[in-house]
Design a protein around this motif. Structure first.
Motif, mmCIF file in Angstrom:
data_model
loop_
_atom_site.group_PDB
_atom_site.id
_atom_site.type_symbol
_atom_site.label_atom_id
_atom_site.label_comp_id
_atom_site.label_asym_id
_atom_site.label_seq_id
_atom_site.Cartn_x
_atom_site.Cartn_y
_atom_site.Cartn_z
ATOM 1 N N GLY A 36 0.801 -1.222 0.000
ATOM 2 C CA GLY A 36 0.000 0.000 0.000
ATOM 3 C C GLY A 36 0.831 1.269 0.000
ATOM 4 N N ARG A 37 2.129 1.159 -0.189
ATOM 5 C CA ARG A 37 2.997 2.345 -0.207
ATOM 6 C C ARG A 37 2.907 3.035 -1.562
ATOM 7 N NH1 ARG A 37 8.423 3.128 -1.704
ATOM 8 N NH2 ARG A 37 8.581 0.888 -2.133
ATOM 9 N N VAL A 38 2.694 4.345 -1.563
ATOM 10 C CA VAL A 38 2.606 5.114 -2.808
ATOM 11 C C VAL A 38 4.006 5.279 -3.391
ATOM 12 C CG1 VAL A 38 1.968 7.318 -3.858
ATOM 13 C CG2 VAL A 38 0.520 6.319 -2.079
ATOM 14 N N VAL A 39 4.188 4.844 -4.641
ATOM 15 C CA VAL A 39 5.507 4.919 -5.283
ATOM 16 C C VAL A 39 5.485 5.805 -6.531
ATOM 17 C CG1 VAL A 39 6.221 2.669 -4.389
ATOM 18 C CG2 VAL A 39 5.062 2.806 -6.607
ATOM 19 N N LEU A 40 4.302 6.246 -6.943
ATOM 20 C CA LEU A 40 4.191 7.124 -8.113
ATOM 21 C C LEU A 40 3.070 8.121 -7.874
ATOM 22 C CD1 LEU A 40 4.924 7.715 -11.196
ATOM 23 C CD2 LEU A 40 2.893 6.348 -11.711
ATOM 24 N N ASN A 41 3.357 9.378 -8.198
ATOM 25 C CA ASN A 41 2.337 10.422 -8.185
ATOM 26 C C ASN A 41 2.531 11.232 -9.456
ATOM 27 O OD1 ASN A 41 0.543 12.499 -7.646
ATOM 28 N ND2 ASN A 41 1.055 12.581 -5.460
#
Length: 427
Positions: free
Chosen positions: A388-393
């Motif tokens: 669940g870690r955000v790696v792209l925005n």
């Protein structure tokens, strides 16, 4: 008087996605053939130097036949492509899993090129043999080179599109809101033929053994024979259909606005029908004996067995237009509450929930262990599917997030297409 000029011609065969030389490929031109060496090169002597067709066959790759300008050049390069690294239909697989498990590309990315599409992109591009095909809301279909972002052709229909095309051999199958199936030549974009069904089509095509299965706004499920240009069968389900059909084995699954999920044989016979708690706008995913069904007005995702047994349901308190993605025992989907969910496929427990800053309408997608969603906040988020870690925005996005091939991913903005590749790539 024509004089024959014997020549030694060299064909280099390259993996079109990985940009590596292909050894052992069989190259044929004139009436002669040779195998490529460890450098991917095949040398063939011909009695007359002129432009001609070259056919290439290599184990694990799709066959290629191309016309090469040997009248000008003694050396040419032919690119071949592994079928497993292509994205030929909406949802990536016939089961509409929305997961491409063979592509190995993940963030961080750099943008290689971008192309404006002059209209809302509501459904993702499909990709085959180095070309991306995508339609905008106004009904213009584009063919774009994956290598350089060059628009190879445009086909304007002015009919409106709310679906992805599908690759079928050397043809491209499109569905339009004017109720027509249009079949285009993939090389030129020329219309080969079209067929009218009298009602808007929002289902993306799925083609099996030359038959296109889709639903219509007036509630029909249609099987169209693409080879003979005729309808094989029609089922009247009785409620509006925007869902695309998913196919697993010999069964087709599709939802309708009466909140029913239908399991139908490929000959049109009902196997079973079940209800959820609201109308079904999106497309069910069918993976490992389970059917995952989004409900827009029900604000839910419901799981059934492929035999029709209810398993579990998650409610979000807001519209769920988003078609789910399924990968590695997990299901991913978005809601109009702005949350992107990762849940257990077996029990429906929420494993993680990520806020995106705006409603999520389009399908979730998984590539190389990263789950993607686009939101009305104007961005695409990429989340590590297990943690669940955000790696792209990515600060362009709206409806659908991602498609692509083994060379590059395509990130979909509101009205533009962006090709990205990992920063480590030297291509």
């Amino acid at each position: 008087m024509h004089v024959s000029h014997p020549a030694k011609l060299v064909v280099t065969v390259v993996d079109g996605n990985l940009n590596t030389r292909v050894r052992g490929a069989r190259v044929q031109l004139w009436y002669r053939s040779a195998r490529t060496n460890r450098h991917g090169e095949a040398t063939i002597r011909v009695p007359n130097r002129r432009s001609m067709y070259v056919s290439v066959n290599a184990r694990g790759y799709g066959d290629r036949v191309v016309f090469e300008p040997f009248a000008r050049f003694r050396r040419v390069t032919v690119r071949v492509y592994r079928p497993s690294l292509q994205w030929r239909l909406y949802g990536a697989t016939p089961e509409r899993s929305q997961a491409q498990v063979h592509i190995r590309l993940r963030p961080p990315f750099r943008t290689v090129w971008w192309v404006p599409l002059h209209g809302l992109v509501e459904f993702p591009a499909v990709v085959d043999s180095g070309v991306a095909y995508v339609g905008n809301r106004d009904g213009t279909v584009y063919a774009i080179s994956m290598r350089i972002g060059y628009v190879l052709w445009r086909h304007p229909s002015r009919a409106g599109m709310a679906s992805s095309p599908a690759v079928f051999g050397q043809e491209l199958v499109t569905h339009s809101m004017d109720g027509r199936v249009r079949v285009l030549d993939r090389a030129t974009g020329r219309l080969r033929w079209s067929f009218g069904v009298g009602s808007p089509i929002e289902s993306s095509p799925i083609v099996g053994r030359g038959v296109d299965y889709f639903g219509t706004w007036d509630g029909r499920l249609i099987a169209l024979d693409l080879r003979h240009h005729r309808v094989l069968w029609v089922r009247r389900l009785g409620a509006k259909i925007t869902s695309s059909a998913s196919v697993a084995g010999r069964t087709l699954y599709i939802g309708d606005y009466a909140g029913r999920i239908w399991a139908v044989s490929l000959q049109g016979a009902t196997r079973w029908v079940r209800s959820v708690n609201g109308r079904i706008y999106g497309t069910p995913a069918v993976v490992h004996g389970r059917v995952f069904v989004p409900s827009s007005s029900g604000g839910s995702l419901t799981a059934f067995s492929t035999g029709g047994r209810f398993l579990w349901r998650i409610t979000t308190g807001s519209y769920v237009y988003s078609s789910p993605a399924v990968w590695n025992g997990r299901v991913f989907f978005g809601s109009y509450n702005g949350s992107f969910y990762g849940v257990s496929a077996s029990g429906g427990s929420v494993l993680w929930r990520v806020g995106t800053g705006g409603p999520i309408s389009g399908a979730a997608v998984v590539v190389d262990g990263i789950a993607y969603a686009g939101s009305f906040s104007g961005r695409i988020v990429g989340v590590a599917a297990t943690s669940g870690r955000v790696v792209l925005n990515f600060h362009h996005g709206h409806y659908v997030p991602v498609s692509g091939d083994g060379m590059r991913l395509l990130l979909h903005g509101y009205s533009s297409l962006y090709a990205v590749e990992p920063l480590r790539s030297l291509r």
